[in-house]
Write a protein that holds these residues in place. Sequence first.
Motif, PDB file in Angstrom:
ATOM      1  N   TYR A  37       8.902   5.029  70.970  1.00  0.00           N
ATOM      2  CA  TYR A  37       9.407   3.790  71.542  1.00  0.00           C
ATOM      3  C   TYR A  37       9.108   3.737  73.041  1.00  0.00           C
ATOM      4  N   HIS A  38       9.320   4.859  73.706  1.00  0.00           N
ATOM      5  CA  HIS A  38       9.019   4.916  75.136  1.00  0.00           C
ATOM      6  C   HIS A  38       7.530   4.677  75.372  1.00  0.00           C
ATOM      7  N   ARG A  39       6.700   5.274  74.545  1.00  0.00           N
ATOM      8  CA  ARG A  39       5.255   5.104  74.688  1.00  0.00           C
ATOM      9  C   ARG A  39       4.845   3.648  74.447  1.00  0.00           C
ATOM     10  N   ALA A  40       5.430   3.012  73.429  1.00  0.00           N
ATOM     11  CA  ALA A  40       5.092   1.626  73.120  1.00  0.00           C
ATOM     12  C   ALA A  40       5.463   0.692  74.261  1.00  0.00           C
ATOM     13  N   PHE A  41       6.652   0.880  74.846  1.00  0.00           N
ATOM     14  CA  PHE A  41       7.077   0.014  75.945  1.00  0.00           C
ATOM     15  C   PHE A  41       6.267   0.285  77.210  1.00  0.00           C
ATOM     16  N   THR A  42       5.930   1.556  77.441  1.00  0.00           N
ATOM     17  CA  THR A  42       5.088   1.898  78.588  1.00  0.00           C
ATOM     18  C   THR A  42       3.741   1.195  78.486  1.00  0.00           C
ATOM     19  N   GLU A  43       3.128   1.264  77.314  1.00  0.00           N
ATOM     20  CA  GLU A  43       1.821   0.628  77.122  1.00  0.00           C
ATOM     21  C   GLU A  43       1.919  -0.886  77.265  1.00  0.00           C
ATOM     22  N   ALA A  44       3.007  -1.473  76.787  1.00  0.00           N
ATOM     23  CA  ALA A  44       3.182  -2.921  76.898  1.00  0.00           C
ATOM     24  C   ALA A  44       3.313  -3.345  78.361  1.00  0.00           C
ATOM     25  N   LEU A  45       4.062  -2.577  79.163  1.00  0.00           N
ATOM     26  CA  LEU A  45       4.222  -2.909  80.581  1.00  0.00           C
ATOM     27  C   LEU A  45       2.895  -2.771  81.321  1.00  0.00           C
ATOM     28  N   ARG A  46       2.129  -1.734  81.005  1.00  0.00           N
ATOM     29  CA  ARG A  46       0.824  -1.573  81.648  1.00  0.00           C
ATOM     30  C   ARG A  46      -0.107  -2.728  81.289  1.00  0.00           C
ATOM     31  N   ALA A  47      -0.050  -3.157  80.033  1.00  0.00           N
ATOM     32  CA  ALA A  47      -0.904  -4.261  79.604  1.00  0.00           C
ATOM     33  C   ALA A  47      -0.556  -5.555  80.335  1.00  0.00           C
ATOM     34  N   LYS A  48       0.726  -5.725  80.649  1.00  0.00           N
ATOM     35  CA  LYS A  48       1.169  -6.957  81.310  1.00  0.00           C
ATOM     36  C   LYS A  48       1.005  -6.898  82.824  1.00  0.00           C
ATOM     37  N   TYR A  49       1.436  -5.781  83.428  1.00  0.00           N
ATOM     38  CA  TYR A  49       1.487  -5.694  84.883  1.00  0.00           C
ATOM     39  C   TYR A  49       0.435  -4.780  85.488  1.00  0.00           C
ATOM     40  N   GLY A  50      -0.262  -3.999  84.644  1.00  0.00           N
ATOM     41  CA  GLY A  50      -1.210  -3.032  85.173  1.00  0.00           C
ATOM     42  C   GLY A  50      -0.546  -1.775  85.682  1.00  0.00           C
ATOM     43  N   LYS A  51       0.770  -1.660  85.496  1.00  0.00           N
ATOM     44  CA  LYS A  51       1.527  -0.481  85.932  1.00  0.00           C
ATOM     45  C   LYS A  51       2.841  -0.442  85.167  1.00  0.00           C
ATOM     46  N   VAL A  52       3.555   0.664  85.315  1.00  0.00           N
ATOM     47  CA  VAL A  52       4.877   0.799  84.708  1.00  0.00           C
ATOM     48  C   VAL A  52       5.930   0.345  85.709  1.00  0.00           C
ATOM     49  N   LEU A  53       6.899  -0.432  85.250  1.00  0.00           N
ATOM     50  CA  LEU A  53       8.039  -0.788  86.105  1.00  0.00           C
ATOM     51  C   LEU A  53       9.030   0.361  86.033  1.00  0.00           C
TER      52      LEU A  53
END
Length: 268
Positions: free
Chosen positions: A89-105
């Motif tokens: 779950y952590h990996r999925a959300f990390t990848e989603a944030l990178r896809a949207k913002y180009g970085k992790v929030l």
Amino acid sequence: MPTHATKTTTISGRETTVPLLPCISADETLAFYQALGFAVTYQMTRPYLYLALRWSDIELHFGKGSKNLDPSEENAGGCLVMVDTVEPYHRAFTEALRAKYGKVLATGRPRITRFRPGQSRFSLVDPAGNNVIFIQRDEPEELEYGGSAKLTGLAKVIDNARILREFKNDDRAAARALDIGLARFGAAATVEDKARALAARLELVIALQEATTGQSLKQQLLDLPLSEEARSHLSDELKAAERLEDWLARTRPSQPTPPKRTGASRRR
């Protein structure tokens, strides 16, 4: 006399619980959760605010927060999501944030808390200060704040810092505990425990952006006479700071620039 059968009902056991969390900005809430991959299943702002979002089988609903709600306190509301294995779950959300913002929030609000190997939980902190906490089902039910009573000295301090870091999300308290523990017990501690404490403190240097103390801790860790066997055994802990730096720094892979169209191709 006629008899009347009594109608009985049974509880099916198929209940669904959906948290209703406070919201201070519909736009900010939607932006964060949609970036994570949640779909909007209902949205209304007039005559009152109500949002419903869904990801997999997880549903979160939002209503207007009170006028006294202070998002900076990050205790507006909460939801526990129990899962079999938390890391995917952590990996999925990390990848989603990178896809949207180009970085992790990873700092400020909203954000996702970091994850270390063996960790049993992480949190999503949204714009209103709600905490959605993903917890592994087999996580121990009891925590010994202050460190396990089965441990002593620096080993107990390390365990206390782990609890402060992973369960209280209080990196500063964890850093203070390690600083005090190293000063008090470092000289008498085993080389392995001192390495674990220094590695844990170095990871907190990255999390807290304490660049001025990082080099000193790195040198102390390098100077320890750790055997190759011990280094291998403590590999995950020794690489925690490096892993966190990579997680924070890695951005979305850049997309190749499409070739420019020539004049001939435009005239096709």
